[in-house]
Scaffold this active site. Structure first.
Site, PDB file in Angstrom:
ATOM      1  N   TYR A   1      -3.228   2.221  -5.497  1.00 36.81           N
ATOM      2  CA  TYR A   1      -1.982   2.434  -4.766  1.00 36.81           C
ATOM      3  C   TYR A   1      -0.932   3.029  -5.703  1.00 36.81           C
ATOM      4  O   TYR A   1      -0.601   2.444  -6.734  1.00 36.81           O
ATOM      5  CB  TYR A   1      -1.446   1.136  -4.175  1.00 36.81           C
ATOM      6  CG  TYR A   1      -2.307   0.500  -3.095  1.00 36.81           C
ATOM      7  CD1 TYR A   1      -3.348   1.188  -2.496  1.00 36.81           C
ATOM      8  CD2 TYR A   1      -2.052  -0.802  -2.676  1.00 36.81           C
ATOM      9  CE1 TYR A   1      -4.122   0.599  -1.516  1.00 36.81           C
ATOM     10  CE2 TYR A   1      -2.825  -1.399  -1.691  1.00 36.81           C
ATOM     11  CZ  TYR A   1      -3.858  -0.696  -1.123  1.00 36.81           C
ATOM     12  OH  TYR A   1      -4.632  -1.280  -0.150  1.00 36.81           O
TER      13      TYR A   1
ATOM     14  N   ASN B   1       9.075 -10.294  10.687  1.00 40.40           N
ATOM     15  CA  ASN B   1       7.640 -10.417  10.954  1.00 40.40           C
ATOM     16  C   ASN B   1       7.105 -11.808  10.671  1.00 40.40           C
ATOM     17  O   ASN B   1       6.121 -12.242  11.279  1.00 40.40           O
ATOM     18  CB  ASN B   1       6.864  -9.387  10.129  1.00 40.40           C
ATOM     19  CG  ASN B   1       6.999  -7.983  10.669  1.00 40.40           C
ATOM     20  OD1 ASN B   1       7.276  -7.783  11.844  1.00 40.40           O
ATOM     21  ND2 ASN B   1       6.816  -6.992   9.810  1.00 40.40           N
TER      22      ASN B   1
ATOM     23  N   TRP C   1       0.807  -1.216   0.000  1.00 44.69           N
ATOM     24  CA  TRP C   1       0.000   0.000   0.000  1.00 44.69           C
ATOM     25  C   TRP C   1       0.843   1.269   0.000  1.00 44.69           C
ATOM     26  O   TRP C   1       0.786   2.088  -0.915  1.00 44.69           O
ATOM     27  CB  TRP C   1      -0.944  -0.028   1.206  1.00 44.69           C
ATOM     28  CG  TRP C   1      -1.584   1.268   1.561  1.00 44.69           C
ATOM     29  CD1 TRP C   1      -1.909   2.300   0.717  1.00 44.69           C
ATOM     30  CD2 TRP C   1      -1.982   1.689   2.875  1.00 44.69           C
ATOM     31  NE1 TRP C   1      -2.496   3.324   1.420  1.00 44.69           N
ATOM     32  CE2 TRP C   1      -2.550   2.980   2.750  1.00 44.69           C
ATOM     33  CE3 TRP C   1      -1.930   1.094   4.131  1.00 44.69           C
ATOM     34  CZ2 TRP C   1      -3.052   3.689   3.836  1.00 44.69           C
ATOM     35  CZ3 TRP C   1      -2.436   1.793   5.213  1.00 44.69           C
ATOM     36  CH2 TRP C   1      -2.989   3.075   5.057  1.00 44.69           C
TER      37      TRP C   1
ATOM     38  N   SER D   1      -2.918  -3.066   8.584  1.00 46.38           N
ATOM     39  CA  SER D   1      -2.360  -2.290   9.702  1.00 46.38           C
ATOM     40  C   SER D   1      -2.388  -3.054  11.022  1.00 46.38           C
ATOM     41  O   SER D   1      -2.767  -2.500  12.062  1.00 46.38           O
ATOM     42  CB  SER D   1      -3.104  -0.959   9.852  1.00 46.38           C
ATOM     43  OG  SER D   1      -2.335  -0.038  10.592  1.00 46.38           O
TER      44      SER D   1
END
Length: 334
Positions: free
Chosen positions: A54, A295, A21, A206
């Protein structure tokens, strides 16, 4: 990397989805963007999310180039339609048959693929009859350009109406893409219960609150140089809502919980999101490949009830939970 079914379908997607994004085609150079995609593939991420709006189509172009040469059948490529990608004339936005039909053709060309696995209505269009939108989606499914249909930031009633039409048209509405994190929990009250009833999963964006839950923003300290919070074109306005003393104190209190589990705060925040069984995948973005690698550790982490209780206690009363804020204005392009 572990995988989950998307809604009431046979499609499996990776627990973490790589999204572009705020980065690809705008903030991050194309070579670095490609390195981030390669890092995602290396850790087992097979699901990639973008949107035509985007970076005004450039994000799709960058993703298409980065995935070129990969076995298409091993990937799940998602994109979205709603916002304008042209000169913003009268038919350049929304979910009309004209705009959807023209948008999918542009997306397929930029992504260098014959079909997308999931095509998502980026927002609800109050000006176009839902029947027109869903019929157009059904036509794209029958044409083989789209395999599954999803939406983004739709409320519970909108999901119910769309699901009913999808069943009539014999297509699969399998997902919703809302914002969701320890600091934004508005879907829990109405959207998640309705989605479970309808066989719809959440693909959440998010999940680390634009980076706030990583702990890099400290109470009483200057904003880190080069961070998203200092970039007016890259999300500073969205992050500012979290940069309050009580929120930053709670985020700091998350650190010892993460340390006890041998996790970073970002990994723990992602694991918490994935602890919701209606969440099929959490979208992660990256400006550096090492962020993806780090992550990815969150996939497969199981949080015990006592850990969840500790986390809940830390953030009690701080998260936004108002269901009226389920759908955000179309100008916010998540």
């Amino acid at each position: 990397m572990e995988f989950r079914y998307l809604g009431n379908s046979g499609l499996k997607i990776s627990e973490l989805t790589f999204g572009n994004w705020l980065t690809h085609g705008s903030q991050v150079e194309n070579d670095t963007a490609t390195q981030c995609v390669r890092a995602a593939l290396d850790v087992g991420i097979s699901t990639f999310d973008t949107a035509d709006v985007y970076a005004n189509t450039q994000a799709e172009t960058v993703l298409g180039e980065a995935l070129k040469g990969e076995r298409r059948e091993s990937l799940e490529i998602f994109t979205k339609v709603y916002g304008p990608t042209g000169p913003k004339q009268h038919n350049d936005t929304g979910l009309s048959r004209k705009h959807i039909t023209e948008s999918i053709n542009g997306s397929l060309k930029r992504l260098q693929t014959d079909y997308v696995d999931l095509y998502q209505a980026h927002r609800y269009d109050v000006e176009t009859p839902l029947e027109e939108t869903m019929q157009t989606f059904a036509d794209l499914v029958r044409q083989g350009k789209v395999l599954y249909i999803g939406v983004s930031e739709w409320n519970a009633q909108q999901l119910r109406e769309a699901s009913a039409l999808a069943k009539e048209l014999k297509i699969q509405l399998v997902s919703n893409q809302p914002e969701y994190s320890l600091l934004w929990r508005v879907i829990e009250g109405e959207v998640v219960p309705a989605s479970k009833e309808l066989g719809i999963s959440q693909i959440v964006w998010s999940p680390i609150a634009q980076g706030v839950l990583t702990g890099k923003y400290k109470k009483g300290q200057d904003l880190p140089e080069g961070s998203r919070a200092t970039d007016e074109k890259g999300g500073a306005g969205m992050i500012s809502r979290w940069l309050k003393d009580d929120v930053l104190e709670a985020v700091a209190a998350l650190e010892p919980i993460a340390n006890d589990l041998g996790l970073t705060q970002a990994q723990l925040s992602l694991a918490w999101v994935l602890n919701n069984d209606n969440v099929a995948s959490a979208i992660i973005g990256a400006s550096r490949p090492e962020q993806v690698t780090s992550n990815a550790v969150a996939s497969g982490v199981k949080l015990e009830a006592d850990v969840v209780a500790r986390i809940e206690q830390v953030f009690e009363g701080l998260a936004e939970t108002d269901p009226s804020k389920t759908q955000m204005p179309a100008g916010r392009e998540a």
